[in-house]
Enzyme design. Structure first.
Site, PDB file in Angstrom:
ATOM      1  N   HIS A 233      23.427   0.381  69.575  1.00 44.15           N
ATOM      2  CA  HIS A 233      22.103   0.762  70.054  1.00 44.15           C
ATOM      3  C   HIS A 233      21.063  -0.306  69.739  1.00 44.15           C
ATOM      4  CE1 HIS A 233      23.261   4.712  71.430  1.00 44.15           C
ATOM      5  NE2 HIS A 233      22.010   4.909  71.842  1.00 44.15           N
TER       6      HIS A 233
ATOM      7  N   THR B  67      19.234  14.904  82.959  1.00 47.08           N
ATOM      8  CA  THR B  67      20.318  13.915  82.964  1.00 47.08           C
ATOM      9  C   THR B  67      21.272  14.289  81.832  1.00 47.08           C
ATOM     10  OG1 THR B  67      19.152  12.462  81.434  1.00 47.08           O
ATOM     11  CG2 THR B  67      18.867  12.002  83.785  1.00 47.08           C
TER      12      THR B  67
ATOM     13  N   ASP C 245      25.680   6.262  77.844  1.00 51.97           N
ATOM     14  CA  ASP C 245      24.794   6.440  76.668  1.00 51.97           C
ATOM     15  C   ASP C 245      25.390   7.520  75.763  1.00 51.97           C
ATOM     16  OD1 ASP C 245      22.600   6.235  74.974  1.00 51.97           O
ATOM     17  OD2 ASP C 245      21.384   7.669  76.125  1.00 51.97           O
TER      18      ASP C 245
ATOM     19  N   THR D 275       0.821  -1.221   0.000  1.00 55.11           N
ATOM     20  CA  THR D 275       0.000   0.000   0.000  1.00 55.11           C
ATOM     21  C   THR D 275       0.855   1.271   0.000  1.00 55.11           C
ATOM     22  OG1 THR D 275      -0.107  -0.354   2.373  1.00 55.11           O
ATOM     23  CG2 THR D 275      -2.055  -0.952   1.095  1.00 55.11           C
ATOM     24  N   ASN D 276       2.030   1.213   0.594  1.00 55.71           N
ATOM     25  CA  ASN D 276       2.925   2.378   0.632  1.00 55.71           C
ATOM     26  C   ASN D 276       4.330   1.944   0.228  1.00 55.71           C
ATOM     27  OD1 ASN D 276       0.960   4.183   1.796  1.00 55.71           O
ATOM     28  ND2 ASN D 276       1.287   3.126   3.733  1.00 55.71           N
TER      29      ASN D 276
ATOM     30  N   CYS E 268      -3.851   2.871   6.721  1.00 58.45           N
ATOM     31  CA  CYS E 268      -4.540   2.096   7.763  1.00 58.45           C
ATOM     32  C   CYS E 268      -5.138   2.942   8.896  1.00 58.45           C
ATOM     33  CB  CYS E 268      -3.665   0.972   8.295  1.00 58.45           C
ATOM     34  SG  CYS E 268      -2.047   1.491   8.796  1.00 58.45           S
TER      35      CYS E 268
ATOM     36  N   ASP F 118      11.247  13.105  75.201  1.00 56.44           N
ATOM     37  CA  ASP F 118      10.643  12.426  74.044  1.00 56.44           C
ATOM     38  C   ASP F 118       9.120  12.547  74.086  1.00 56.44           C
ATOM     39  OD1 ASP F 118      13.146  11.676  73.301  1.00 56.44           O
ATOM     40  OD2 ASP F 118      12.756   9.508  73.250  1.00 56.44           O
TER      41      ASP F 118
ATOM     42  N   ASN G 228       1.881  -5.139  19.893  1.00 59.45           N
ATOM     43  CA  ASN G 228       3.148  -4.411  19.678  1.00 59.45           C
ATOM     44  C   ASN G 228       3.739  -3.955  21.000  1.00 59.45           C
ATOM     45  OD1 ASN G 228       1.565  -2.535  16.988  1.00 59.45           O
ATOM     46  ND2 ASN G 228       2.251  -4.661  17.029  1.00 59.45           N
TER      47      ASN G 228
HETATM   48 FE   FE2 Z   1      21.170   6.253  73.264  1.00 62.87          FE
END
Ligand code: FE2
Lengths: 103, 870
Positions: free
Chosen positions: B722, B600, B653, B122-123, B256, B553, B435
């Site tokens: 730790h 502390t 610590d 076709t092409n 197409c 904390d 495809n």
């Molecule tokens: Fe610690």
């Protein structure tokens, strides 16, 4: 020429065969070393000529070594899948029957 | 030599395939040396050649195939050359083709190598022009396998472009083609599976594309089309009619992506059909539709009759037994009954177009889906509408790589003419069409992309509490705090020891205060909720946390939930590997200021973004910059009455913080300085404090050391010590600092050995734990010990371990698990649980040695026996 070994350098573009190298192949009998350090480009004709050169060297039982191959040119050899060129560069055979890694 | 036997013929074809691929292979090898400039010059020469030869090649293609329209084939040849060139001329295809500075990455082009290109009937010329130019631009070789019925024109196009390219410097043999012969198909088959072919670029009939995909090689194929076009009532009707005629008659419908069935809103149907009729189209009645279907559809396959592909409308009408005496552009067939079963609801590459009427957008999209999924999934669809919302709904529903809006779907699909799609003759259909891509396939798909990522620029930052007041008596600073209503969070013992009154006496004049004194040693979430509840009544503008690590904390978490009641504690405590990539999102700004007053000299919580909370039987950690207090008051008056054991536990610590942050994978020059100075102060001030417990000077130094070490862990985190201590502490109820101390001798030795496994963290490019321990020893002023046959740092590392040992013994600090009085049997029984807890502890993630599970076992075991001086 040193100790029967012939050395030659490729200068600039390898876009066709080099007569001088063809003659060296016929004239001598020791190893032939081709230095690519000054080679800037390999064309298809140059590649085909190198492959032929290796074939002729094989039948003349002469060993040909490529030295100082710049990466750009070495990659051309790699992509071309021409085994004899890899052998000339000192690579192992990529023969499919061989075991282990291939080039 | 003419081949006689079948074997000889096969051998001959195999040799021909060998010769074609070898030539292409050498050209591909040589092409790899070309620069962008060389490539662009070749592409320019090829394009010029294609433009010059567009009419000649179009004429030849039409004559050879007897399909389509010469004038339209000229246009296709120009699209494949001129339009393509405009799009690709400035594109980089050699070397670095894209820089992505924000990702610290570049993309480098690597050619594909040898491509086997199919050209359809076709092409036949435009496809060859397109693929040749694309291959030159991407430094690939191409071998064309043309359609037997179009081989002369396809191969001439290939030859002309090849000659132009070689004249411009292209490698010999980079374009080649399979000559027209009765063996063309067999030779193509051999090439399909030839080892020297790297990629099959298939465009053509379904069979060829299937063959390409089943070759086992990478293939760029295209699926079949069946384009639905929805004509929504909002469109410009006369314009839609004209665009559809342009599109469907383009090259007699051989494209197409062209329209196959129109789905028309009933409201505009009469106007549209009348416009088609006025413009020279033939509208079939029901009886004629059957006649057309008989001619156009192959009864055996149910697909289109290939003999009528690309034929003019008048010829098709004639073949259908319908007589007309005027020129007809296009045949329109109303598709009555169940659309999905209608014979004409398939692809018809000829000027025959079906149509149905619909009464709503929903029905319009559904009928479009019927056509779309009736053999054209992934290919192309079209819509005529001025309503963006309708277009969006349509695009969302339809499965097509190209959804062409208000323009001809065929020429629109080609790209570059009506829109900015990439110009192509090869339409990727995605998985819908089997495809790999939905692209308008082009140069982009003919490159191997090499990504070259550099290491991430790893972000190293440093955060700590903004205002730190550190001299003895600095509690007085509270007086200048800007607050009207303070909420003091503390423990019962703090009020007993007079600490609470030291705070309230130093509040600003007129500042109201309330206190929550119920924080125990291990606060849980119910305590947090109680405190938050109390604060809701009190409505404070400042929180003053007064106490040891647990109190500080808890206060951080209380403030978080007071300021942001909607937060979920479980979401905030999700574990993470890398702080920068964690899922959890904390608030950016805190509303209530937090003043931390440690009583502390240990945790350093007053300057860290961490907070630990008990959640049932486990402990959850929350980490974020927003948890940092705003003010820390490091006043040794609060520690001067600390008992000896707590003084020593908490100092150990802090010592562990200094040592672990120093060798942490997240350590930086900033944290190193803090860790080293903290170490020096502890070695100096702990013995002196133990000797003179009421000496405010040494208490002050120890207090500072804990805060400096806190700043170090706040940014560099801790390590395996730790993790071990957390597990032991939780299981045997051992105070945190004391639990740390029993592992220190083991972990320094462990971390100073070359790791059995290195840690893969981008910010840690070199293992340096051994030299950092040595640096610590030197900084503290220790003398190098004599060690035979050991590494360069071994003498200093031994000196450091001896110094830690001596300090422990001086302080009466237990240095092994056995020294804590835990029975060996009980300890060994708990080992599996301890190992699992420690192994999963986040602390190990910043340890300089990748901590393997068996090594955790050995660390626990090795920490039991009473220590001897190393
Ligand atoms: Fe610690």
């Amino acid at each position: 020429m040193i100790n029967n070994e012939m050395r030659v350098r490729i200068l600039g573009q390898l876009d066709r065969g080099v007569d001088e190298i063809d003659k060296m192949l016929i004239s001598g009998d020791g190893p032939l070393e081709i230095d690519f350090s000054a080679c800037t480009f390999v064309a298809v004709d140059g590649l085909e000529w190198l492959e032929e050169l290796m074939l002729r060297a094989d039948s003349a039982k002469r060993s040909v070594h490529f030295v100082n191959v710049p990466p750009v040119i070495y990659k051309v050899f790699k992509i071309s899948h021409i085994e004899s060129l890899m052998r000339a560069c000192g690579g192992v055979s990529s023969n499919k029957s061989s075991k282990g890694p291939v080039c | 030599m003419a081949a006689t036997t079948k074997e000889e013929l096969e051998l001959m074809l195999t040799e021909r395939a060998q010769s074609l691929t070898r030539q292409a292979r050498l050209a591909a090898a040589v092409f790899s040396q070309y620069s962008q400039e060389q490539v662009d010059a070749i592409v320019k020469a090829m394009t010029t050649c294609a433009i010059d030869n567009a009419p000649r090649l179009a004429k030849m293609a039409h004559e050879e195939t007897r399909m389509g329209v010469t004038e339209d084939k000229v246009l296709k040849n120009l699209v494949a050359s001129e339009f393509l060139y405009a799009q690709i001329k400035d594109k980089r295809t050699v070397g670095v083709i894209k820089e992505l500075p924000e990702l610290n990455m570049v993309e480098v082009a690597e050619p594909i190598g040898v491509i086997l290109g199919l050209a359809p009937v076709t092409n036949p010329t435009s496809t060859v022009i397109f693929k040749s130019i694309c291959c030159a631009k991407t430094r690939n070789s191409i071998i064309f396998s043309p359609h037997l019925m179009a081989a002369e024109s396809s191969n001439l196009a290939a030859k002309l472009l090849y000659e132009a390219a070689v004249a411009a410097g292209a490698p010999k043999g980079f374009i080649s083609w399979v000559d027209k012969s009765s063996r063309l198909r067999r030779l193509s088959e051999i090439l399909f599976s030839h080892p020297e072919v790297d990629l099959i670029f298939a465009t053509g009939g379904t069979q060829m594309v299937k063959a390409a995909y089943s070759s086992g090689k990478p293939a760029l194929g295209v699926g079949a089309g069946n384009t639905p076009v929805y004509v929504h009532k909002s469109c410009n009707v006369p314009s839609a009619a004209m665009e559809i005629i342009i599109s469907k008659t383009f090259d007699n419908g051989t494209e197409c992506p062209s329209e196959q069935t129109l789905i028309i809103d009933r409201e505009v149907a009469d106007e549209l059909i009348e416009e088609f009729r006025r413009c020279g189209c033939y509208i079939c009645n029901e009886e004629e539709v059957e006649k057309v279907a008989d001619a156009v559809i192959d009864a055996r396959t149910g697909g289109m009759n290939y003999r009528l592909v690309g034929q003019p409308a008048n010829l098709i009408l004639e073949q259908s037994g319908i007589k007309v005496d005027r020129h007809i552009k296009m045949i329109l067939c109303p598709l009555k009954g169940e659309l999905r079963q209608h014979r004409l609801a398939v692809e018809k590459l000829m000027p025959v177009l079906g149509y149905v009427l619909v009464d709503s957008v929903e029905e319009g999209i559904n009928r479009s889906l019927d056509i779309n999924y009736g053999g054209g999934t992934g290919h192309t669809a079209g819509i005529f509408s001025e309503d963006d919302a309708v277009i969006e709904r349509f695009a969302d529903a339809i499965n097509a790589g190209r959804i062409i809006v208000n323009s001809p779907s065929s020429i629109g699909g080609l790209g570059g003419v009506y829109n900015h799609l990439n110009t192509t003759l090869s339409f990727g259909c995605g998985t819908g069409g089997g495809n790999i891509t939905t692209d308008n396939v082009g140069i982009k798909n003919l490159i191997n992309y090499k990504r070259v990522p550099r290491r991430k620029n790893y972000l190293i930052s440093f955060q700590t509490t903004k205002n730190i007041y550190s001299n003895p008596g600095s509690i007085e600073h509270l007086k200048s705090l800007k607050c009207k209503n303070a909420f003091i969070i503390t423990s019962r013992s703090a009020s007993r020891r007079g600490h609470l009154s030291m705070v309230t006496e130093n509040l600003p004049a007129g500042c109201h205060s309330d206190a929550f004194t119920d924080i125990g040693t291990e606060p849980d979430f119910s305590t947090i909720q109680k405190a938050v509840q109390a604060m809701r009544f009190s409505k404070p503008d400042a929180i003053i946390a007064l106490g040891g690590g647990s109190v500080l904390d808890a206060a951080k978490i209380i403030r978080l939930f007071y300021d942001y009641p909607e937060l979920d504690v479980k979401e905030l405590a999700v574990n993470f590997l890398d702080f920068h990539h964690r899922m959890v999102e904390f608030p950016q700004v805190m509303k209530t200021q937090l003043v931390a007053i440690p009583t502390t000299s240990g945790t350093g919580s007053e300057v860290t973004p961490f907070a630990v909370l008990k959640d049932g039987y486990r402990k959850v950690s929350m980490i974020d910059e927003c948890m940092l207090p705003d003010v820390a008051i490091i006043d040794a008056q609060f520690t001067k009455s600390l008992p000896r054991d707590i003084t020593s536990d908490t100092a150990f610590d802090a010592l562990t913080h200094a040592l672990e942050s120093l060798v942490s994978t997240f350590s930086s020059d900033y944290t190193d300085g803090l860790a080293l100075e903290a170490l020096r102060l502890i070695f100096e001030a702990l013995p002196a404090t133990l000797k003179n417990p009421s000496s405010i000077l040494f208490r002050h130094k120890l207090h500072n050391a804990a805060t400096l070490a806190g700043m170090a862990i706040g940014n560099a985190s801790v390590g395996v010590n730790h993790a071990l201590a957390h597990a032991l502490g939780a299981r045997f109820n051992i105070p945190h600092g004391r639990a740390n101390a029993v592992f220190l001798m083991s972990t320094i030795e462990y971390n100073s050995q070359i790791p059995s496994k290195f840690v893969s963290i981008p910010c840690y490019p070199l293992w340096v734990a051994d030299r950092k321990y040595a640096r610590a020893a030197q900084f503290v002023g220790l003398k190098e010990e004599a060690v035979a046959d050991a590494g360069p740092y071994a003498g200093y590392i031994l000196a450091l371990r001896r110094a830690v040992y001596d300090l422990g013994r001086l302080a009466g600090q237990p240095l092994s698990v056995g020294e804590l009085g835990i029975p060996l049997e009980e300890y060994m029984a708990a080992l599996p649980e301890l190992v699992e807890t420690a192994f999963n502890d986040m602390s190990v993630r910043s340890n300089p040695r990748y901590t393997l599970a068996p090594e955790v076992v050995e660390l626990f075991k090795g920490a039991y026996a009473p220590r001897e001086r190393p």
